[in-house]
Scaffold this active site. Sequence first.
Site, PDB file in Angstrom:
ATOM      1  N   LYS A   8      29.112  20.164 -31.915  1.00 31.86           N
ATOM      2  CA  LYS A   8      29.762  21.424 -32.296  1.00 31.86           C
ATOM      3  C   LYS A   8      28.823  22.254 -33.177  1.00 31.86           C
ATOM      4  O   LYS A   8      28.603  23.445 -32.930  1.00 31.86           O
ATOM      5  CB  LYS A   8      31.060  21.123 -33.040  1.00 31.86           C
ATOM      6  CG  LYS A   8      31.893  22.346 -33.265  1.00 31.86           C
ATOM      7  CD  LYS A   8      33.247  21.995 -33.830  1.00 31.86           C
ATOM      8  CE  LYS A   8      34.103  21.323 -32.782  1.00 31.86           C
ATOM      9  NZ  LYS A   8      35.344  20.796 -33.254  1.00 31.86           N
ATOM     10  N   ARG A  95      35.966  21.242 -39.624  1.00 33.71           N
ATOM     11  CA  ARG A  95      36.109  20.507 -38.357  1.00 33.71           C
ATOM     12  C   ARG A  95      35.040  19.423 -38.226  1.00 33.71           C
ATOM     13  O   ARG A  95      33.904  19.613 -38.638  1.00 33.71           O
ATOM     14  CB  ARG A  95      35.912  21.446 -37.163  1.00 33.71           C
ATOM     15  CG  ARG A  95      37.004  22.449 -36.972  1.00 33.71           C
ATOM     16  CD  ARG A  95      36.578  23.402 -35.859  1.00 33.71           C
ATOM     17  NE  ARG A  95      37.260  24.664 -35.964  1.00 33.71           N
ATOM     18  CZ  ARG A  95      38.331  24.986 -35.253  1.00 33.71           C
ATOM     19  NH1 ARG A  95      38.839  24.160 -34.396  1.00 33.71           N
ATOM     20  NH2 ARG A  95      38.885  26.167 -35.402  1.00 33.71           N
ATOM     21  N   GLY A 104      39.452  15.095 -29.958  1.00 40.39           N
ATOM     22  CA  GLY A 104      40.663  14.823 -30.742  1.00 40.39           C
ATOM     23  C   GLY A 104      40.649  13.529 -31.534  1.00 40.39           C
ATOM     24  O   GLY A 104      41.654  13.166 -32.129  1.00 40.39           O
ATOM     25  N   MET A 106      38.725  12.652 -34.191  1.00 40.89           N
ATOM     26  CA  MET A 106      38.546  12.768 -35.644  1.00 40.89           C
ATOM     27  C   MET A 106      39.347  13.962 -36.156  1.00 40.89           C
ATOM     28  O   MET A 106      40.008  14.643 -35.391  1.00 40.89           O
ATOM     29  CB  MET A 106      37.071  12.879 -35.966  1.00 40.89           C
ATOM     30  CG  MET A 106      36.359  11.567 -35.695  1.00 40.89           C
ATOM     31  SD  MET A 106      34.600  11.671 -35.761  1.00 40.89           S
ATOM     32  CE  MET A 106      34.168  12.841 -34.541  1.00 40.89           C
ATOM     33  N   ARG A 343      30.125  23.670 -25.529  1.00 41.96           N
ATOM     34  CA  ARG A 343      29.466  22.395 -25.247  1.00 41.96           C
ATOM     35  C   ARG A 343      29.333  22.257 -23.737  1.00 41.96           C
ATOM     36  O   ARG A 343      29.984  23.006 -22.996  1.00 41.96           O
ATOM     37  CB  ARG A 343      30.261  21.229 -25.830  1.00 41.96           C
ATOM     38  CG  ARG A 343      31.661  21.144 -25.284  1.00 41.96           C
ATOM     39  CD  ARG A 343      32.476  20.096 -25.991  1.00 41.96           C
ATOM     40  NE  ARG A 343      33.849  20.165 -25.516  1.00 41.96           N
ATOM     41  CZ  ARG A 343      34.881  19.630 -26.135  1.00 41.96           C
ATOM     42  NH1 ARG A 343      34.709  18.999 -27.258  1.00 41.96           N
ATOM     43  NH2 ARG A 343      36.088  19.709 -25.645  1.00 41.96           N
ATOM     44  N   HIS A 462      44.972  17.410 -23.597  1.00 43.92           N
ATOM     45  CA  HIS A 462      44.276  16.196 -24.031  1.00 43.92           C
ATOM     46  C   HIS A 462      44.091  15.223 -22.863  1.00 43.92           C
ATOM     47  O   HIS A 462      42.992  14.731 -22.590  1.00 43.92           O
ATOM     48  CB  HIS A 462      45.075  15.538 -25.163  1.00 43.92           C
ATOM     49  CG  HIS A 462      44.470  14.275 -25.659  1.00 43.92           C
ATOM     50  ND1 HIS A 462      44.865  13.041 -25.202  1.00 43.92           N
ATOM     51  CD2 HIS A 462      43.475  14.044 -26.533  1.00 43.92           C
ATOM     52  CE1 HIS A 462      44.155  12.107 -25.793  1.00 43.92           C
ATOM     53  NE2 HIS A 462      43.295  12.690 -26.621  1.00 43.92           N
ATOM     54  N   SER A 780       9.642 -11.092 -10.609  1.00 51.16           N
ATOM     55  CA  SER A 780      10.948 -10.438 -10.640  1.00 51.16           C
ATOM     56  C   SER A 780      11.651 -10.862 -11.928  1.00 51.16           C
ATOM     57  O   SER A 780      11.923 -12.049 -12.125  1.00 51.16           O
ATOM     58  CB  SER A 780      11.752 -10.853  -9.413  1.00 51.16           C
ATOM     59  OG  SER A 780      12.977 -10.196  -9.428  1.00 51.16           O
ATOM     60  N   CYS A 865      15.625  -7.887 -11.353  1.00 50.54           N
ATOM     61  CA  CYS A 865      16.743  -8.170 -10.445  1.00 50.54           C
ATOM     62  C   CYS A 865      17.990  -8.628 -11.200  1.00 50.54           C
ATOM     63  O   CYS A 865      18.986  -8.987 -10.592  1.00 50.54           O
ATOM     64  CB  CYS A 865      16.355  -9.187  -9.389  1.00 50.54           C
ATOM     65  SG  CYS A 865      16.015 -10.805 -10.076  1.00 50.54           S
ATOM     66  N   TYR A 887       9.969  -1.721  -9.254  1.00 48.63           N
ATOM     67  CA  TYR A 887      11.282  -1.624  -8.616  1.00 48.63           C
ATOM     68  C   TYR A 887      12.381  -2.154  -9.525  1.00 48.63           C
ATOM     69  O   TYR A 887      12.119  -2.868 -10.498  1.00 48.63           O
ATOM     70  CB  TYR A 887      11.302  -2.398  -7.283  1.00 48.63           C
ATOM     71  CG  TYR A 887      11.221  -3.905  -7.423  1.00 48.63           C
ATOM     72  CD1 TYR A 887      12.370  -4.679  -7.582  1.00 48.63           C
ATOM     73  CD2 TYR A 887       9.993  -4.552  -7.399  1.00 48.63           C
ATOM     74  CE1 TYR A 887      12.302  -6.055  -7.716  1.00 48.63           C
ATOM     75  CE2 TYR A 887       9.904  -5.937  -7.524  1.00 48.63           C
ATOM     76  CZ  TYR A 887      11.064  -6.680  -7.699  1.00 48.63           C
ATOM     77  OH  TYR A 887      10.998  -8.037  -7.834  1.00 48.63           O
TER      78      TYR A 887
END
Length: 913
Positions: A8, A95, A104, A106, A343, A462, A780, A865, A887
């Site tokens: 914000k 705020r 919503g 905090m 935002r 909300h 791997s 992997c 990879y």
Amino acid sequence: MKRELGGKGAGLAEMSRVGLDVPAGFTLSTKLCALYAEADKEGKGSQLLEKAGAVMKEVEMGVKFIEKQMRRPIPRGSSSKTSKDGELPLLLSIRSGAAVSMPGMMDTVLNLGLNDVIVEGFCSSPTTSEAERRFCLDAYRRLLDMFGDVVLSIPRVDFESALTEMKRARGVATDAELTADDLRELCEKYKRVYVDRGKTFPSDPETQLRKSIEAVFASWKNPRAVKYREINKDCAGLEGTAVNVQAMVFGNRDDDSCSGVLFTRDPSTGEKKLYGEYLVNAQGEDVVAGIRTPENIDQLAVQFPRCHKTLVDWCDRLENHFWDVMDIEFTVESNKLWILQCRSGKRIGAAAVKIACDMVDEGLITVPRAVLMVEPRHLDQLLRPRFDPGDLAGDADVVAKGLPASPGAAVGTIVFTAADAEAAKKRGVDCVLIRVETSAEDVGGMHASCGILTARGGMTSHAAVVARGWGKPCVVGCGDMFVNERDKTVRFQGCDAKFKEGDAISLDGDRGLVIRGSRALIASIADNGDLARVMRWTDETRRIQVLANADTPADAAIARANGAEGIGLVRTEHQFFSSPERLRAMRSMVLASDDAARTEACDRMLPFQREDFEGIFTAMAGLSVCVRLLDPPLHEFLPPKKSQELDRVARDVASNAGEKDVGKILARAERMREANPMLGMRGCRLGIQHPSVTAMQSRAIFEAAKACADKGIRVKPQIMVPLVATAAEFSHQANVIRDVHAEVFAGVEALPFEVGVMVETPRAALVADKLVRAGAQFLSLGTNDLTQMTFGFSRDDVGPILKTYRENGILTNDPFERIDELGVGLLIENCAMMARAAVRELNEQWQEDQSKPKGDKTKVKIGVCGEHGGDPASVRYFASDRVALDYVSCSAHRVIAARLAAAQAAARELDAL
Ligand code: PEP
Ligand code: MG
């Protein structure tokens, strides 16, 4: 900037830089919140600002700045008066705002600066109209309510009951119908609540400000915010919330005022048009709370034409500045437009790919930026199953229609409270959460449910915002639904049936439909071309390969369809659970009394393996397939200790070759149990103990490859030796494999193959050069075991430990989910560096050695992997310049998201150029 100022604060700073009208203000950084939390642990948090004179001095400077910018004074001292008779002084909003949006979660205090003296001064002035008097008293009662709740922890219900009682007494339905006198009386009632609770409302605005800042900092640790951060992985590692102190502007000043929220493009479809809503004569919180039904944003052009024109212009400027779709909060105060917040707009999968394509076409963003703009979860959403649209037209089971707030199909049993949703999740039951409306308290249950349905609220309520953020199907504003939260029942207009907790229900988030019962799902929606375009960009951008982990031909086919460029891991052990005969053969091998019995059991296993490998090679024709030799502790294939099932297995084994004495077989099963099986007889240790098992598996692989090649199918087999710690272990197994290869291809042209190491022990990562020198053709990284062994956490038992660690901030992420870059990452980086250095040296020697034929140049591929190969954040790390693996390999359904994440690592670097 976001990390310090919060989303914000950073947005406000940028908007004022761009020249938009933002109410003047300043931001206290997230770092200060962290200091506050630290001091609060020692019980000194509440005095931090009081004691830290420097901070309060800066706050005072900030307040002076606001006064200068807004050209009006802020009241000071408990008996402060309005500056001029009949003019309300400047009020403040306090705020929260963390670096990642936590809608919503905090706290906020609005209308700060009022007290009895100021309110009376204003209201008794002869120049103050009745409407203004009402407005001032309304602002005061809101301040008393919010300050009491947020700063002094007075239960909000105390204020709410007073308000409800007042509305009942006056015979009105909404707050807006209460008169100035009613509100004056309500303020008196609210003050009495303070007295009854033994609390004092500070009339001095400076004290109000300090205490509100502290309370907003403290709200970082409130239970719902903590829970939200637990659920949202993006919040990991955040330091705290910033606090934004700003001049108040009033959407509830008069009928020439309004408050609204909008997206610069439609967050559900991506269409380029303003999408949002507003409420005339209301504060912003009223819009989000869904208390009154808001107007569509298009109506603003009719009701506030000048402001609408400016708003459209500002939205364009913001998109051009941020190169993104923006989510904006605005207020019109007496026909003057202000922007309160902007935002990045949360959007759903289909919208995300359309917006990325459109913005490239509009010349607004580059391809790397488009690749960064689509999130892996967007692709998941896009590819999820949904209801058959034709099937629903005129369907009698459709019991209601609401607003399609977040798309997708949800099928589950009804629950009415967040706690019930969480309990259902724990029991493994899919549930749909039905509420009149949701609030921040419900986030845990919203996350636990597979869909959300509310009676009230609009597209920016909300429930809508939170569900869209998570990609959860959601229908809101279902006015034909009557929820009885006490009885835990729900009725729908025009439908006789009453639904109760536990009944099945389906939600169609694409069309806003509520459907009785469990509706069947069909495959995901067809791509209109945007997805294919985005995926083409990702494949052109990424520098590392994406392979898949697949154990069956069917999985391999899915992996290939999702764009896998090969199979990076076949866990052979999984092939033995698909039929009783397979499992019997495996168990005979496990419980074999001697080599002859084991060889006989292996002979029975071989055809099953060969058949599966042939299927996988066929599905992956032309691409590499890496098969891992048998890995898990053998007792995992046996039934539990002393069970009837184990007796049956022992008798079954006795009926085959080898040992006939069931008692001896049971005793052998007992001896196989290990105190620490994860560190026991598994991986290559098994193959070294019983080379016949490695030989059987190698034979199955080579014979399957040969059979495919004979049919003209191109195969590229790879064999991976698991749980290696030393080069000698690898060499032992590689020799067994090479001998079998020579046997299978004796007298015929041999098919090439590769043999490599699965790096799962820290030691293997540390001696990667030795493994390369011993002939490993690929490495791997089995990051599941590597994480287990590096942390010394048991993969199977770590749950409760991790919970405590995360609660205490000892770990911010689950290291089995997101790679631990600092520790495990260091081993990975070392492994890659040492292996590459060894390759370079071997090739330099090769260069000098003229006698070697061409084609012998060493190449070693290094990849991952473990499960981390499918975690987008980890993939971005593996693909980054710092590690630059060749990879990643992940389960078939994560391949698409992994392709995107791999591209994002490269796109970030390109975008930064
Ligand atoms: C690993 O350890 O990362 C791995 C892929 O093997 P498994 O999960 O089968 O132990
Ligand atoms: Mg492993």
